[in-house]
Design a protein around this motif. Sequence first.
Motif, PDB file in Angstrom:
ATOM      1  N   THR A   1      45.641  88.823  64.949  1.00  0.00           N
ATOM      2  CA  THR A   1      45.370  90.207  65.344  1.00  0.00           C
ATOM      3  C   THR A   1      46.666  90.916  65.730  1.00  0.00           C
ATOM      4  O   THR A   1      46.906  92.066  65.332  1.00  0.00           O
ATOM      5  CB  THR A   1      44.381  90.239  66.519  1.00  0.00           C
ATOM      6  N   ILE A   2      47.529  90.233  66.495  1.00  0.00           N
ATOM      7  CA  ILE A   2      48.809  90.828  66.895  1.00  0.00           C
ATOM      8  C   ILE A   2      49.678  91.091  65.667  1.00  0.00           C
ATOM      9  O   ILE A   2      50.315  92.153  65.542  1.00  0.00           O
ATOM     10  CB  ILE A   2      49.541  89.908  67.895  1.00  0.00           C
ATOM     11  N   ARG A   3      49.716  90.112  64.749  1.00  0.00           N
ATOM     12  CA  ARG A   3      50.524  90.303  63.530  1.00  0.00           C
ATOM     13  C   ARG A   3      50.070  91.549  62.762  1.00  0.00           C
ATOM     14  O   ARG A   3      50.886  92.348  62.285  1.00  0.00           O
ATOM     15  CB  ARG A   3      50.413  89.066  62.642  1.00  0.00           C
TER      16      ARG A   3
ATOM     17  N   GLY B   1      54.843  79.162  75.844  1.00  0.00           N
ATOM     18  CA  GLY B   1      56.201  78.667  75.662  1.00  0.00           C
ATOM     19  C   GLY B   1      56.506  78.184  74.258  1.00  0.00           C
ATOM     20  O   GLY B   1      57.672  77.905  73.943  1.00  0.00           O
ATOM     21  N   LEU B   2      55.484  78.059  73.392  1.00  0.00           N
ATOM     22  CA  LEU B   2      55.741  77.632  72.024  1.00  0.00           C
ATOM     23  C   LEU B   2      56.320  78.788  71.211  1.00  0.00           C
ATOM     24  O   LEU B   2      56.035  79.964  71.470  1.00  0.00           O
ATOM     25  CB  LEU B   2      54.449  77.149  71.367  1.00  0.00           C
ATOM     26  N   ASP B   3      57.136  78.459  70.231  1.00  0.00           N
ATOM     27  CA  ASP B   3      57.671  79.488  69.347  1.00  0.00           C
ATOM     28  C   ASP B   3      56.529  80.157  68.591  1.00  0.00           C
ATOM     29  O   ASP B   3      55.565  79.508  68.170  1.00  0.00           O
ATOM     30  CB  ASP B   3      58.659  78.877  68.355  1.00  0.00           C
ATOM     31  N   ASN B   4      56.639  81.488  68.421  1.00  0.00           N
ATOM     32  CA  ASN B   4      55.627  82.215  67.655  1.00  0.00           C
ATOM     33  C   ASN B   4      56.301  83.361  66.917  1.00  0.00           C
ATOM     34  O   ASN B   4      57.402  83.795  67.276  1.00  0.00           O
ATOM     35  CB  ASN B   4      54.508  82.729  68.580  1.00  0.00           C
ATOM     36  N   ASP B   5      55.636  83.839  65.874  1.00  0.00           N
ATOM     37  CA  ASP B   5      56.186  84.930  65.076  1.00  0.00           C
ATOM     38  C   ASP B   5      55.579  86.273  65.447  1.00  0.00           C
ATOM     39  O   ASP B   5      55.712  87.251  64.702  1.00  0.00           O
ATOM     40  CB  ASP B   5      55.955  84.652  63.585  1.00  0.00           C
ATOM     41  N   ALA B   6      54.905  86.324  66.606  1.00  0.00           N
ATOM     42  CA  ALA B   6      54.263  87.568  67.036  1.00  0.00           C
ATOM     43  C   ALA B   6      55.081  88.313  68.085  1.00  0.00           C
ATOM     44  O   ALA B   6      54.649  89.371  68.555  1.00  0.00           O
ATOM     45  CB  ALA B   6      52.868  87.269  67.582  1.00  0.00           C
TER      46      ALA B   6
END
Length: 501
Positions: A353-355, A378-383
């Motif tokens: 949804t954010i993307r 804390g995990l890497d994300n592309d959002a």
Amino acid sequence: VLTHKSRKVAQEESNRQTHLLVQEIDSHRITDQKLQQAKQQADQANQAKSRYITAISHELRTPLNSILGYAQILAADPDVPTHRAQAVSVIRRSGDHLLSVIEGTLDIARIEGGKLALDVRALDFPELMQQIVGMFELQARNKGLSFDYRPLGELPAVVRADEKRLRQILINLLGNAVKFTVRGGVSFTVECRREMATFEIRDSGPGIAPAELEHIFEPFVRGSAVQAGGSGVGLTIARMLTDLMGGEMQVSSTPEVGSCFKVRLFLPRVHSAEAARELPRRDRIGYVGVRRRILVVDNEKTDRELLQTVLEPLGFIVEQAASGYECLATVPAFAPHLIFMDLGMPGIDGWETIRRLRRQQLTDAPIAILSANAFDKGLDNDAGIAPDDFLIKPFKVDELLDWLGRKLGLEWVSANAPPPAPARPAPAEPPPLVPPGEAELTALDELVDLGYLRGILNKLAEIERADARHGEFVQVLRKLARQFDFDAMKEILRKMRDATP
């Protein structure tokens, strides 16, 4: 002939050595394959453990979010009657305890995986110490133990630290000291020198055998002299968090004498002007400026309504969306200033949804993840979601409002409050324990030796009817009897009999 035989023997020896070498290489290859298989199985088991912990954590956090959220709202409501406010307090404390059990299990997994980050902020240090001491003074007294809190020298008014983790370390250590001590007491000293804080917790409990000292910080390990219950992860988490905060923890113990835990942490002092800006403001009733629009996206109706109940009385305009698709349809017309987004939703999840919001340029409003999926923080994300923008359910209202104020640059309006007193008032003393006469104490002692619960409760009721002054004494012993904590009852009765002239 001799030359020929020598050459033959040499060739045979060479062949034999070559065969042995090939065998050893094959053996190493087989061993390496087994080790790789064992490692793969261990990794799979660890991943399965993490998936299970994540799933069960989410399932527990979702209902806890509603329970604790509404408990916080009711606790702040001045119209709630006193007897109901006490019930609300019990609900909140019980919920907090269950949350701490969940957090403890998650913390070990996070620290071991290198996924736990500290949230360092300014905090009122003396107030934190008084809160922690207040938790354990009554517990110790109700077990017939002394509790001695001594700040050595002047404590800094405001320091910078992760309040949640510092509180967790001290609660775990003090909780063990009070829980495992049957006779005597617990002392807690705090000293700050050159921004280095030293906490010392000393008890007169059963102590720890020298052979067990090196193992007590391992998960689910408890000393052989320990009889009280517990999950066995408190010391493990306290040690891990101390190391993570750059400090050190030392322990010394003598069996049948007691134990001493010492923690040293770097807690930099925050000066008054800086502290005034950083310390959160409480009792918020609104904010200055135009009304801000907030969109709450969550498939759980109770969680959406909880946020609406928190935010609307402060002046926010709150709109709800039950799914990612509904969010995408609502944003263009509503034009929110900020969005709270859940992750686990049917259709498209929070991340997708954010993307789509960003890719379709529907809004550039700040977005906070508000989810029970604690492992995703804390995990890497592309959002583009930073760890500070990932809030975990169940949330604390003040922490959520602090984050909201920072993101929207709000100037909060607080309720009028009387000016603070120049000196901190001493905490209220609990009612004294007024014991009955020697005959009643002896009768109670005999019933406790028998472990006869109904007889103990009947005797306590008889003592309470005879003289109302014994009410607090009866209340404390009745609670211990229902917990089957007969050792603590024996200690209280011993002290009362020793004090009786």
